[in-house]
Design an enzyme around this catalytic site. Sequence first.
Site, PDB file in Angstrom:
ATOM      1  CE  LYS A  73      -4.482   1.013   0.576  1.00 10.59           C
ATOM      2  NZ  LYS A  73      -5.629   0.288   0.046  1.00 10.59           N
ATOM      3  N   GLY A 183     -21.969  -0.380  -1.535  1.00  7.81           N
ATOM      4  CA  GLY A 183     -23.337  -0.566  -1.040  1.00  7.81           C
ATOM      5  C   GLY A 183     -24.377  -0.591  -2.146  1.00  7.81           C
TER       6      GLY A 183
HETATM    7  P1  NAD Z   1     -17.881   5.460  -1.625  1.00  7.20           P
HETATM    8  O1  NAD Z   1     -17.113   6.693  -1.328  1.00  7.20           O
HETATM    9  O2  NAD Z   1     -18.301   5.166  -3.017  1.00  7.20           O
HETATM   10  O3  NAD Z   1     -19.232   5.439  -0.727  1.00  7.20           O
HETATM   11  C1  NAD Z   1     -19.213   5.613   0.658  1.00  7.20           C
HETATM   12  C2  NAD Z   1     -20.675   5.671   1.111  1.00  7.20           C
HETATM   13  O4  NAD Z   1     -20.691   5.671   2.539  1.00  7.20           O
HETATM   14  C3  NAD Z   1     -21.419   6.924   0.683  1.00  7.20           C
HETATM   15  O5  NAD Z   1     -22.759   6.578   0.410  1.00  7.20           O
HETATM   16  C4  NAD Z   1     -21.364   7.800   1.933  1.00  7.20           C
HETATM   17  O6  NAD Z   1     -22.444   8.746   2.005  1.00  7.20           O
HETATM   18  C5  NAD Z   1     -21.509   6.739   2.985  1.00  7.20           C
HETATM   19  N1  NAD Z   1     -21.066   7.125   4.319  1.00  7.20           N
HETATM   20  C6  NAD Z   1     -19.991   7.838   4.683  1.00  7.20           C
HETATM   21  N2  NAD Z   1     -19.959   7.966   6.022  1.00  7.20           N
HETATM   22  C7  NAD Z   1     -21.029   7.297   6.495  1.00  7.20           C
HETATM   23  C8  NAD Z   1     -21.530   7.034   7.775  1.00  7.20           C
HETATM   24  N3  NAD Z   1     -20.940   7.529   8.874  1.00  7.20           N
HETATM   25  N4  NAD Z   1     -22.670   6.285   7.904  1.00  7.20           N
HETATM   26  C9  NAD Z   1     -23.298   5.798   6.812  1.00  7.20           C
HETATM   27  N5  NAD Z   1     -22.855   6.017   5.566  1.00  7.20           N
HETATM   28  C10 NAD Z   1     -21.735   6.749   5.414  1.00  7.20           C
HETATM   29  O7  NAD Z   1     -17.017   4.278  -0.997  1.00  7.20           O
HETATM   30  P2  NAD Z   1     -16.991   2.758  -1.477  1.00  7.20           P
HETATM   31  O8  NAD Z   1     -16.043   2.610  -2.605  1.00  7.20           O
HETATM   32  O9  NAD Z   1     -18.379   2.260  -1.612  1.00  7.20           O
HETATM   33  O10 NAD Z   1     -16.283   2.065  -0.232  1.00  7.20           O
HETATM   34  C11 NAD Z   1     -16.987   1.799   0.971  1.00  7.20           C
HETATM   35  C12 NAD Z   1     -16.100   1.009   1.909  1.00  7.20           C
HETATM   36  O11 NAD Z   1     -15.706  -0.229   1.281  1.00  7.20           O
HETATM   37  C13 NAD Z   1     -14.794   1.679   2.316  1.00  7.20           C
HETATM   38  O12 NAD Z   1     -14.495   1.226   3.618  1.00  7.20           O
HETATM   39  C14 NAD Z   1     -13.772   1.106   1.348  1.00  7.20           C
HETATM   40  O13 NAD Z   1     -12.464   1.134   1.892  1.00  7.20           O
HETATM   41  C15 NAD Z   1     -14.273  -0.327   1.266  1.00  7.20           C
HETATM   42  N6  NAD Z   1     -13.864  -1.024   0.035  1.00  7.20           N
HETATM   43  C16 NAD Z   1     -14.171  -0.528  -1.179  1.00  7.20           C
HETATM   44  C17 NAD Z   1     -13.794  -1.233  -2.327  1.00  7.20           C
HETATM   45  C18 NAD Z   1     -14.151  -0.725  -3.699  1.00  7.20           C
HETATM   46  O14 NAD Z   1     -13.823  -1.410  -4.674  1.00  7.20           O
HETATM   47  N7  NAD Z   1     -14.835   0.397  -3.834  1.00  7.20           N
HETATM   48  C19 NAD Z   1     -13.077  -2.444  -2.206  1.00  7.20           C
HETATM   49  C20 NAD Z   1     -12.785  -2.935  -0.936  1.00  7.20           C
HETATM   50  C21 NAD Z   1     -13.194  -2.222   0.192  1.00  7.20           C
END
Ligand code: NAD
Length: 391
Positions: A73, A183
């Site tokens: 990372k 999500g």
């Molecule tokens: P994103 O930025 O697309 O979406 C984040 C979502 O979380 C948004 O809807 C935001 O409004 C919401 N949010 C933020 N704070 C919040 C809170 N306190 N309560 C409820 N909702 C809240 O991010 P993403 O890409 O969907 O990633 C989400 C998580 O999954 C992160 O932890 C990321 O590290 C992890 N992740 C993502 C991927 C990927 O491919 N995108 C892969 C592995 C892990």
Amino acid sequence: MVDFDLFGPEKVLQVCDKKIGLNGFVVIDNTVLGPGKGGIRMTPTVSVDEVSRLARAMTWKNALAELPFGGAKSGICADSHSISQIQKAKLVGKFAKMLKSVCPSKYIAAPDIGTAEKEMAVFSKTIGSLNACTGKPAELGGLPHELGSTGFGVSIATKVAAKFAGMDLSNSTIAIEGFGNVGSFAAKYLAKSGAKIVAVSDIHGMVYNGNEGLDVEKLIELKDSKKSVIECGNGIIMPKHDIVSMPVDILIPAAIPDLIIGCDVRSVKAKIIIEGSNIPISPEFEKELLIKRGTIIVPDIIANAGGVISSYIEYIGGSEKKMFEMVEEKISKNTELILKNSQRNATTPRETALEIAKQRILEKSHQASTETIKATALACSEKIASFNKSN
Ligand code: NAD
């Protein structure tokens, strides 16, 4: 302070350029299975310690997904929201230039918080190799983020866990914390399978409709037009943290780390938790949920591996179709494996997953040293034979 153990890190590099304000680092945790793979995080507070913990998580995730990658990372200290695109490109370009000795042989980058496909284009062009990173724009052979590989993988883990628990997915109710990339795609694929999504949250709050369920298409439209899910108009609006205690069969954390902490353990009603986000529950609370509530938890290192599997497909120049096939195959196989093994061995699914990851790395490491010893012995015997012949 970076912790070292048997698995790594192998290298911690810090690179600075005062003239352009670059302060960056890369932690190459373990390369036994292949070059370390992990994203570039650009935030004002990113630290070597944070990056090293994320690098270790990548070591386990890649080993579990049986990909020819190790874990790594990197981080660049900068506020990606307040600097210009030009300044961002400057920082990433200089960062890449300074990592040429390890990239892509020991480190392969990807987007993370604060970096996206534009930065990956700069990174790979500066290194001079399309293999320097994944998450590139489509014109450079990238597989777009919009395909939702991680959310798709989360939906697969959910299906397998529901079957394991003897639950009929088409009669089950689901709550999803966070409606971003992970999500929203998890919701889309699970709704397609007949599950009822009854609660969804984002940074602004939570919406709940226990009777009819929520209209996922409508929620996606709201997200795409940068509106909040609480504007959907067919549910009760509640504080966002209440998602943890909703009366549902399945809970999918897909936003923040440490969503469920000690005081939440008693209020969780879901029988299954699928970790779409990274570290939504600490290992200690996962254990407590299993012991006190009998909750089945599929840990992040298994459930959200869709993103890194998709990166691998981009790395080998594979298609979108191949990506979906591989995500489905690997995530269903691994979810089933860790749930069955943890039940048999009376351990948590995370403990079981870590055991498997460690074993795979140690076996490969042992195999590599045996091969080195064999090659050295062969070279020595050839030299002795040729010496004897010439004398
Ligand atoms: P994103 O930025 O697309 O979406 C984040 C979502 O979380 C948004 O809807 C935001 O409004 C919401 N949010 C933020 N704070 C919040 C809170 N306190 N309560 C409820 N909702 C809240 O991010 P993403 O890409 O969907 O990633 C989400 C998580 O999954 C992160 O932890 C990321 O590290 C992890 N992740 C993502 C991927 C990927 O491919 N995108 C892969 C592995 C892990």
